[in-house]
Design an enzyme around this catalytic site. Structure first.
Site, PDB file in Angstrom:
ATOM      1  N   GLY B 178       2.746  -7.981  15.728  1.00 12.12           N
ATOM      2  CA  GLY B 178       3.512  -7.529  14.586  1.00 12.12           C
ATOM      3  C   GLY B 178       3.279  -6.066  14.242  1.00 12.12           C
ATOM      4  O   GLY B 178       4.005  -5.519  13.419  1.00 12.12           O
ATOM      5  N   ASP B 266       8.451 -19.223  13.521  1.00  5.99           N
ATOM      6  CA  ASP B 266       7.049 -19.002  13.851  1.00  5.99           C
ATOM      7  C   ASP B 266       6.238 -20.219  13.455  1.00  5.99           C
ATOM      8  O   ASP B 266       5.426 -20.151  12.537  1.00  5.99           O
ATOM      9  CB  ASP B 266       6.498 -17.772  13.099  1.00  5.99           C
ATOM     10  CG  ASP B 266       7.016 -16.481  13.708  1.00  5.99           C
ATOM     11  OD1 ASP B 266       7.132 -16.436  14.936  1.00  5.99           O
ATOM     12  OD2 ASP B 266       7.285 -15.539  12.950  1.00  5.99           O
TER      13      ASP B 266
END
Lengths: 502, 502
Positions: B178, B266
């Site tokens: 990320g 996710d």
């Protein structure tokens, strides 16, 4: 930048069903500059029209640079012809997917969120896997009554809606399904409309069964009616028996059902919203829902049927339609014929009161018609049953059925199958069970519903005595190959359970 | 019946990504007799090989009767060439879908059910919508620890597994991701393997980010190593920096990840099983997991990071791998470069100890290496940190890194981008925040990771003073078009937050 994204359309001749596909060369400048690869979701624009499509990357040999192929549904939805200029860009963000994720995480959706999801699905903004994700997290009793109500109303809102200003009361019926045969709808419509009640019935074609009501009716008359046709037929006869697909009553539902069937998912919330949204869009005010319960029917337990009854009634009330659910015997097929033409023969036999009329089909139709009369005339069931029997036995329903068919475009004569084979019992005893699902599959392997005359005719019902060598059923097909293929399936299946006499 | 189902293969030149498609004419005798229509799932047989594919129906103009087109993945998985004879029949029933339905209905899956699902997915028996359904009902914390353990072990069971008989201890690292940049892996492998510890690192390419470790390493050397190559490199140097895709460590996971990304899901259970299955299959015994937490990182709260830590540790313990999770600062990129080549420049700068070496990247790598030393040598973190610093500062890690690159196939020189543009600040103040996600998108629009030299270089970090007109970042691209496209995005995005001095 815009002109750079322009490509010329090639009609690539591929049917990708509901999901639009755009075929692009891997060396296409748009693919490179936008970072598109196989399976990217993109927006395709043609004039004022825009669709969201999935990319399939093609070799240089498929077409020249500067072109893009479109699948059939993509061309159709864009309204574009070969050679036209389209532009391809990043797909817009679908904001309602945030609500789907909220549901994935176990939270309840509010009315606005449900409405936005259904609207986006109806506008073809969801990919198949996104629809699959939404359906999966709504199945398994994960929608509460409020969510089912919101789903039903959202489905109605995005489709067409019929109105019947001359009829304060509009009747309808629905069967949850799972039983081969059971073609009660034409009988119920004929009986109920004879009494002057309005019942503008739209039905579906078979999705996974050997025949839908629309398939059976198509063997008898024209069912592909426009909205104007339906209104004319109902004005003339109070009833109709049309295919619902032509009038686009619940376009979101059609897109959802396709994925539901592929996943073999029967989410109860989805089922209720699907059924009721179509009834409400058709302008119905009162409906009976037939819920057959049996070990090989769609609903397998009394408890499940009662839960459905409660939900149907609550959601119906919230949406302004009065629902009466009827839990019926789903242990075996209803009628003798399975497949469009064979089911039509049963319907005609019951209407004409012949000796060969299947008694079980007659009784089931009278039962449903009686409940509709009871709702409509606010009378006891027994009174409704008397009324229904009088109409059927007097021949009035048969006359009325012919009027409806004539109004829809005329009465067809039923075709016969080219090949048939009668299978006999290999033991003596009592027929104890028929597997509805395997029997349906047998009829489909014989060619139903694509070949109207294909299917089968039962010669025994559960409870009948069977002698070894007696006919069990006759298989009907248009080709010898399909007949043999279906028989090969029959021999390894276990459709009829015959209890040996001790 | 068999011979009737035979068709000749046409290489239709279409890349349908992972889902095999068979193109059949609507008038094909097989379609007719089997009742196949667009989107039917069918079995395609060629010799001993069988795949399950989806039908797309094509016009007569596409190819002659008696043929069937196959998409690239279908040809590849069948091992078939144009002109060969294939047969097409009904797809076999996938029994593990019953377990998926069980999960849809909210029930816990046992080990056998999870194993069967993963095996069927790995054998390509699931369609994309079926995978989407499975993932959706497992996301949102709907898998408990037992199910995650079963999923991890099932994923390991269906792929290849490396073993290191000469190394009782095999180390590994992983970052949840990320953050743009943050290319610590090459540094950690160089430092740790210098100490004689075995760290056979396999990494992925970028899926949604501007660069994966494999992309960055590919700018420096060969990463497409076979199993034998990896074993040789590790025997020579104790470490490697290879692309994991060539060794097929967790084929089921690769299929799941594709749909997960498309759905932007996710699922924590899926994430843990994905990471740990690859570590276990690589033969690792000890691993550190870097979990950056920040408002625009993948993990957004300390609580979420702690929950992941607990699950990773429990599942690791049950599967025989010791896991240490490290919750780190995820508020901004780590390092100055974003994109394969720019991140490689940062890695080289840190190894070579230059003045331009990004201090944050150096510290993050030392932190992770120190924790691996602490696990491996059972020493305190501070001792591990001294050890790591000594190795890096002495130049030993740089020497070791060159040894690994040489063993993998040589050291490449880094290319430069053809076009660049430096963007300056439009106000004066303190840089208060950088949006990780939007910055990643900016680098991708410039061409990363497909174009290795594309991406960007940051000139400011959060907390830095910024004068109006000072450089914020330099954008790097291979084409003027992409550069302009990325800049147009930058101008409507909100990547840098500069707090005005009051």
């Amino acid at each position: 930048m815009e002109a750079l994204n322009t490509l010329k359309v090639i009609d690539i001749g591929i049917d990708t069903y509901h999901e639009p596909v755009v075929y692009m060369r891997s060396d296409c400048h748009i693919c490179r500059s936008e970072g598109f690869t196989a399976n990217s979701r993109v927006a395709v624009d043609y004039g004022e029209n825009q669709i969201v499509a999935t990319i399939n990357v093609v070799d240089e040999k498929v077409f020249e640079p500067g072109n893009a192929g479109l699948s059939k549904i993509a061309m159709q939805r864009l309204g574009v012809a070969e050679g036209a200029s389209i532009s391809v860009s990043h797909a817009p963000v679908v904001t309602s997917l945030a609500a789907v994720r909220k549901k994935i995480f176990g939270h309840k959706l509010n009315d606005e969120e449900v409405t936005e999801i259904v609207q986006d699905i109806s506008d073809h903004r969801y990919s198949d896997i996104e629809i699959a994700s939404f359906l999966s997290v709504c199945a398994g009793s994960r929608l509460d009554v409020d969510e089912i109500i919101a789903l039903t109303q959202a489905m109605v809102a995005c489709g067409k809606r019929l109105s019947w200003p001359d009829s304060p009361m509009v009747l309808d019926k629905h069967c949850i399904g799972g039983l081969p045969g059971n073609r009660t709808t034409p009988l119920v419509v004929a009986i109920v409309s004879t009494a002057g009640l309005t019942i503008p019935k739209t039905s579906s074609r078979a999705i996974t069964s050997p025949a839908g009501t629309a398939d059976t009716m198509e063997a008898l008359t024209t069912v592909n009616l426009s909205l104007a046709d339906i209104q004319r037929v109902v004005a003339e006869t109070h009833g109709c028996l049309a295919w619902g697909g032509a009038v686009n009553l619940s376009p979101a539902d059609d897109l959802l059902i396709r994925i539901e069937r592929a996943l073999d998912l029967d989410g109860e919330g989805q089922l209720i919203a699907s059924v009721l949204s179509k009834k409400i869009a058709a302008g119905s005010t009162h409906a009976v829902i037939d819920i057959p319960v049996g070990p090989t029917a769609k609903v397998r337990s009394q408890k499940e049927a009662e839960r459905l009854t409660s939900l149907f009634t609550q959601v119906g009330a919230a949406c302004g339609i009065q629902i009466r659910c009827l839990i019926t015997d789903g242990s075996q097929p209803v009628g003798r014929g399975v497949g469009p033409v064979e089911e039509a023969r049963d319907v005609l036999a019951v209407l004409q009161g012949g000796n060969d009329a299947p008694e079980d089909l007659r009784e089931r139709a009278l039962f449903l018609a009686a409940h509709l009369f009871s709702l409509a005339f606010q009378e006891r069931y027994e009174q409704g049953l008397e009324r229904a029997k009088d109409i059927l036995d007097s021949g009035a329903a048969w006359t009325q059925f012919q009027r409806i068919l004539t109004a829809q475009g005329g009465i067809k004569s039923l075709p016969s199958a080219d090949f048939q084979h009668t299978e006999t019992a290999t033991s003596t005893g009592t027929l104890q069970a028929i597997d509805n699902r395997q029997l349906a599959r047998l009829a489909k392997l014989a060619g139903a519903p694509n070949v109207a005359a294909a299917g089968l005719r039962l010669h025994k019902r559960v409870g009948d005595k069977v002698e070894r060598g007696e006919p069990l059923f006759t298989l009907l097909s248009d080709t010898e190959g399909e007949l043999q293929y279906a028989l090969a399936y029959y021999r390894q299946a276990n459709i009829f359970t015959i209890g040996v006499v001790s």
